[in-house]
Design a protein around this motif. Structure first.
Motif, PDB file in Angstrom:
ATOM      1  N   HIS A  12     -43.012  35.804  45.012  1.00 32.89           N
ATOM      2  CA  HIS A  12     -42.087  36.912  45.216  1.00 32.89           C
ATOM      3  C   HIS A  12     -41.071  36.913  44.080  1.00 32.89           C
ATOM      4  CE1 HIS A  12     -43.773  37.511  49.179  1.00 32.89           C
ATOM      5  NE2 HIS A  12     -43.632  36.208  49.402  1.00 32.89           N
ATOM      6  N   VAL A  13     -40.878  38.089  43.447  1.00 31.89           N
ATOM      7  CA  VAL A  13     -40.008  38.199  42.287  1.00 31.89           C
ATOM      8  C   VAL A  13     -38.942  39.264  42.548  1.00 31.89           C
ATOM      9  CG1 VAL A  13     -39.899  38.569  39.792  1.00 31.89           C
ATOM     10  CG2 VAL A  13     -41.978  37.623  40.820  1.00 31.89           C
ATOM     11  N   VAL A  14     -37.679  38.912  42.271  1.00 31.67           N
ATOM     12  CA  VAL A  14     -36.572  39.868  42.416  1.00 31.67           C
ATOM     13  C   VAL A  14     -35.889  40.032  41.056  1.00 31.67           C
ATOM     14  CG1 VAL A  14     -34.382  40.383  43.540  1.00 31.67           C
ATOM     15  CG2 VAL A  14     -36.192  39.211  44.822  1.00 31.67           C
ATOM     16  N   ILE A  15     -35.876  41.283  40.533  1.00 28.31           N
ATOM     17  CA  ILE A  15     -35.130  41.586  39.302  1.00 28.31           C
ATOM     18  C   ILE A  15     -33.733  42.053  39.719  1.00 28.31           C
ATOM     19  CG2 ILE A  15     -34.974  43.049  37.255  1.00 28.31           C
ATOM     20  CD1 ILE A  15     -37.963  43.368  37.322  1.00 28.31           C
ATOM     21  N   SER A  16     -32.710  41.445  39.124  1.00 30.28           N
ATOM     22  CA  SER A  16     -31.332  41.823  39.445  1.00 30.28           C
ATOM     23  C   SER A  16     -30.602  42.255  38.174  1.00 30.28           C
ATOM     24  CB  SER A  16     -30.588  40.635  40.082  1.00 30.28           C
ATOM     25  OG  SER A  16     -31.231  40.216  41.265  1.00 30.28           O
ATOM     26  N   PHE A  17     -29.792  43.283  38.315  1.00 27.79           N
ATOM     27  CA  PHE A  17     -28.914  43.710  37.213  1.00 27.79           C
ATOM     28  C   PHE A  17     -27.504  43.758  37.765  1.00 27.79           C
ATOM     29  CE2 PHE A  17     -26.513  46.995  34.963  1.00 27.79           C
ATOM     30  CZ  PHE A  17     -26.592  46.510  33.667  1.00 27.79           C
ATOM     31  N   GLU A  18     -26.592  42.983  37.158  1.00 21.77           N
ATOM     32  CA  GLU A  18     -25.209  42.908  37.644  1.00 21.77           C
ATOM     33  C   GLU A  18     -24.252  43.306  36.537  1.00 21.77           C
ATOM     34  OE1 GLU A  18     -22.166  39.708  39.797  1.00 21.77           O
ATOM     35  OE2 GLU A  18     -24.141  39.066  39.063  1.00 21.77           O
ATOM     36  N   ARG A  19     -23.352  44.253  36.888  1.00 21.58           N
ATOM     37  CA  ARG A  19     -22.337  44.706  35.936  1.00 21.58           C
ATOM     38  C   ARG A  19     -21.125  43.794  36.094  1.00 21.58           C
ATOM     39  NH1 ARG A  19     -23.118  47.562  31.680  1.00 21.58           N
ATOM     40  NH2 ARG A  19     -24.231  49.175  32.906  1.00 21.58           N
ATOM     41  N   GLN A  20     -20.748  43.092  35.030  1.00 26.08           N
ATOM     42  CA  GLN A  20     -19.638  42.151  35.082  1.00 26.08           C
ATOM     43  C   GLN A  20     -18.304  42.841  34.815  1.00 26.08           C
ATOM     44  OE1 GLN A  20     -21.031  39.136  32.285  1.00 26.08           O
ATOM     45  NE2 GLN A  20     -21.834  37.933  34.011  1.00 26.08           N
ATOM     46  N   ASN A  21     -17.203  42.081  35.044  1.00 26.61           N
ATOM     47  CA  ASN A  21     -15.859  42.665  34.897  1.00 26.61           C
ATOM     48  C   ASN A  21     -15.573  43.140  33.477  1.00 26.61           C
ATOM     49  OD1 ASN A  21     -15.308  42.173  37.580  1.00 26.61           O
ATOM     50  ND2 ASN A  21     -14.412  40.156  37.190  1.00 26.61           N
ATOM     51  N   ASN A  22     -16.195  42.498  32.481  1.00 28.21           N
ATOM     52  CA  ASN A  22     -15.953  42.889  31.079  1.00 28.21           C
ATOM     53  C   ASN A  22     -16.795  44.079  30.650  1.00 28.21           C
ATOM     54  OD1 ASN A  22     -18.474  41.799  30.885  1.00 28.21           O
ATOM     55  ND2 ASN A  22     -17.916  40.123  29.486  1.00 28.21           N
ATOM     56  N   GLY A  23     -17.554  44.622  31.625  1.00 30.91           N
ATOM     57  CA  GLY A  23     -18.360  45.798  31.324  1.00 30.91           C
ATOM     58  C   GLY A  23     -19.772  45.492  30.895  1.00 30.91           C
ATOM     59  N   ASP A  24     -20.039  44.250  30.552  1.00 32.92           N
ATOM     60  CA  ASP A  24     -21.389  43.854  30.131  1.00 32.92           C
ATOM     61  C   ASP A  24     -22.294  43.747  31.361  1.00 32.92           C
ATOM     62  OD1 ASP A  24     -23.432  43.209  28.491  1.00 32.92           O
ATOM     63  OD2 ASP A  24     -22.590  41.293  27.791  1.00 32.92           O
ATOM     64  N   GLY A  25     -23.574  43.908  31.154  1.00 34.02           N
ATOM     65  CA  GLY A  25     -24.541  43.778  32.236  1.00 34.02           C
ATOM     66  C   GLY A  25     -25.502  42.626  31.988  1.00 34.02           C
ATOM     67  N   VAL A  26     -25.930  41.954  33.081  1.00 33.19           N
ATOM     68  CA  VAL A  26     -26.819  40.801  32.954  1.00 33.19           C
ATOM     69  C   VAL A  26     -28.077  41.040  33.802  1.00 33.19           C
ATOM     70  CG1 VAL A  26     -27.111  38.322  33.311  1.00 33.19           C
ATOM     71  CG2 VAL A  26     -24.881  39.224  32.602  1.00 33.19           C
ATOM     72  N   TYR A  27     -29.228  40.860  33.159  1.00 37.65           N
ATOM     73  CA  TYR A  27     -30.509  40.943  33.865  1.00 37.65           C
ATOM     74  C   TYR A  27     -30.955  39.523  34.248  1.00 37.65           C
ATOM     75  CZ  TYR A  27     -31.285  45.846  32.639  1.00 37.65           C
ATOM     76  OH  TYR A  27     -31.192  47.211  32.540  1.00 37.65           O
ATOM     77  N   THR A  28     -31.270  39.317  35.519  1.00 38.26           N
ATOM     78  CA  THR A  28     -31.790  38.026  35.989  1.00 38.26           C
ATOM     79  C   THR A  28     -33.032  38.257  36.830  1.00 38.26           C
ATOM     80  OG1 THR A  28     -30.417  38.052  37.983  1.00 38.26           O
ATOM     81  CG2 THR A  28     -29.515  36.932  36.044  1.00 38.26           C
ATOM     82  N   VAL A  29     -33.822  37.203  36.924  1.00 37.91           N
ATOM     83  CA  VAL A  29     -35.031  37.254  37.749  1.00 37.91           C
ATOM     84  C   VAL A  29     -35.042  36.018  38.648  1.00 37.91           C
ATOM     85  CG1 VAL A  29     -37.550  37.142  37.776  1.00 37.91           C
ATOM     86  CG2 VAL A  29     -36.396  38.580  36.101  1.00 37.91           C
ATOM     87  N   ASN A  30     -35.292  36.218  39.941  1.00 36.00           N
ATOM     88  CA  ASN A  30     -35.474  35.126  40.888  1.00 36.00           C
ATOM     89  C   ASN A  30     -36.940  35.086  41.320  1.00 36.00           C
ATOM     90  OD1 ASN A  30     -32.838  34.091  41.075  1.00 36.00           O
ATOM     91  ND2 ASN A  30     -32.236  35.834  42.356  1.00 36.00           N
ATOM     92  N   VAL A  31     -37.576  33.971  41.058  1.00 36.43           N
ATOM     93  CA  VAL A  31     -38.987  33.803  41.412  1.00 36.43           C
ATOM     94  C   VAL A  31     -39.076  32.844  42.601  1.00 36.43           C
ATOM     95  CG1 VAL A  31     -41.279  33.146  40.605  1.00 36.43           C
ATOM     96  CG2 VAL A  31     -39.622  34.120  39.005  1.00 36.43           C
ATOM     97  N   MET A  32     -39.684  33.275  43.706  1.00 37.52           N
ATOM     98  CA  MET A  32     -39.874  32.431  44.889  1.00 37.52           C
ATOM     99  C   MET A  32     -41.303  31.895  44.889  1.00 37.52           C
ATOM    100  SD  MET A  32     -37.048  32.316  46.620  1.00 37.52           S
ATOM    101  CE  MET A  32     -37.615  31.707  48.199  1.00 37.52           C
TER     102      MET A  32
END
Length: 385
Positions: A12-32
């Motif tokens: 199971h794979v979850v792609i996450s995109f989070e907008r940080q306080n400085n305006g930058d965005g981070v792409y992460t992936v969680n693999v189960m």
């Protein structure tokens, strides 16, 4: 935060995109994988990372998993859920010729798995086990032949400490085998047993034995009579009797080989009377039958349960079916061996007990033979006084 969920085979794979306080965005992936989360940071939006790169990573995971090249941390142990561990444990135990498999399956499927569920095997704590024991101790025990709980308050009984102890014992064996098979590094929890009271051993008198045999002969079930005769003349356990193969009976040597007894395989001695009885009984069995108690309806090929006809015979003989159960045949045989003056190591050899501790219970609780021994001592002293 934005999330997208994908399933790649059993991964199971979850792609996450989070907008940080400085305006930058981070792409992460969680693999189960196997119940364990593996976190990967794909990159920052400010570095030019896009969702496309996250999807490319997922495609790589898909291909690596397909070819068993999935990059996991070195030395990582597979985090098995309890239910998955039980399933694998029972399969491997069967392959190894493990003992008491029928009861282990029942204890896990009816009680342990519903309680622990998909909790990671390595995460089970001593506190969890104590909660389980307290819960089981206050449950109403299932009684009678119907297999349903009785709701009559006068007849309800809570589960006994002895019954509860057998279930954590099965869990303890699972822990031991999981370490042996390198599923876990150490025992996740310490298991304590309830103190069990040494209750009175129920056994049949000679007159009660005669009545039970008489009504067993008359019963509509043709297997109940040989079942009772074997139990009374060997002290064999219920499933040891029902799973006897014809090839394991040696009439000349007066033995029955038991490959999967509770204490390991053993050679069960039998009486001359039982040897002759078995010889005659086998002559009446269907031609080609490999079992002494064949059953075409049973998946195993032999009868698995004889509770109902046994209870019927007990009632017909004027005995209490809640006190006289199938295991009473074993108690009866051992008790009469002890009362006949047979030494305890020999009784242990016949009964198949692992140690003398359980056999000593019969010596302590059935004291007529002890009184007779003291009378003999008194008589010897009277000769010299």
């Amino acid at each position: 935060m934005l999330k997208s969920l994908f399933t790649v085979g059993l991964i199971h794979v979850v792609i996450s995109f989070e907008r940080q306080n400085n305006g930058d965005g981070v792409y992460t992936v969680n693999v189960m994988v196997d119940g364990q989360r593996i976190h990967r940071v794909i990159g920052r939006e400010s570095d030019g990372t896009t969702r496309t790169q996250a999807e490319e990573f997922i495609e790589k995971v898909r291909q690596d998993a397909k070819h068993n090249r999935l990059s996991l941390p070195k030395g990582r142990k597979v985090a098995l859920s309890f239910s998955s561990a039980v399933e694998k444990y029972l399969v491997k135990l069967n392959e190894e010729g493990g003992r008491d498999l029928v009861m282990k399956r029942c204890r896990f499927s009816l009680h342990l798995v519903p309680f622990f569920g998909d909790v990671s095997l390595s995460k089970i704590s001593s506190c969890d086990i104590e909660r389980y024991k307290r819960k089981r101790l206050h449950e109403v025990a299932i009684r009678g032949g119907s297999g349903r709980k009785r709701h009559d308050e006068e007849k309800q009984k809570t589960t006994s400490p002895g019954t509860v102890n057998r279930e954590p014992a099965a869990l303890s064996h699972l822990f031991s085998k999981a370490i042996e098979w390198e599923w876990i590094d150490r025992r996740p929890a310490k298991i304590k047993r309830f103190k069990e009271e040494q209750g009175r051993i129920t056994y049949l008198s000679i007159d009660q034995i005669k009545r039970l045999i008489e009504f067993a002969k008359q019963d509509q079930n043709a297997q109940i009579y040989p079942f009772i005769i074997i139990g009374l003349e060997t002290s064999m356990r219920r499933m040891e009797i029902l799973s006897i193969r014809r090839e394991h009976i040696n009439i000349q040597q007066r033995t029955v080989f038991i490959p999967k007894a509770k204490g390991g395989s053993r050679l069960q001695p039998i009486t001359q009377h039982l040897a002759e009885f078995l010889k005659d009984h086998m002559a009446t069995l269907p031609k080609g039958s490999e079992w002494l108690f064949p059953s075409v309806a049973a998946r195993e090929g032999h009868t698995m349960d004889i509770r109902k006809p046994f209870r019927r015979v007990v009632i017909a003989a004027g005995l209490n079916p809640d006190e006289v159960v199938r295991h009473t045949l074993r108690h009866t045989a051992i008790t009469h061996l002890v009362q006949a003056g047979v030494d305890l190591p020999t009784v242990k050899r016949i009964s198949g007990h692992k140690t003398l501790i359980m056999v000593e219970r019969y010596a302590h609780q059935n004291g007529e033979h002890i009184k007779a021994a003291m009378d003999k001592l008194e008589n010897r002293y009277q000769k010299i006084s």
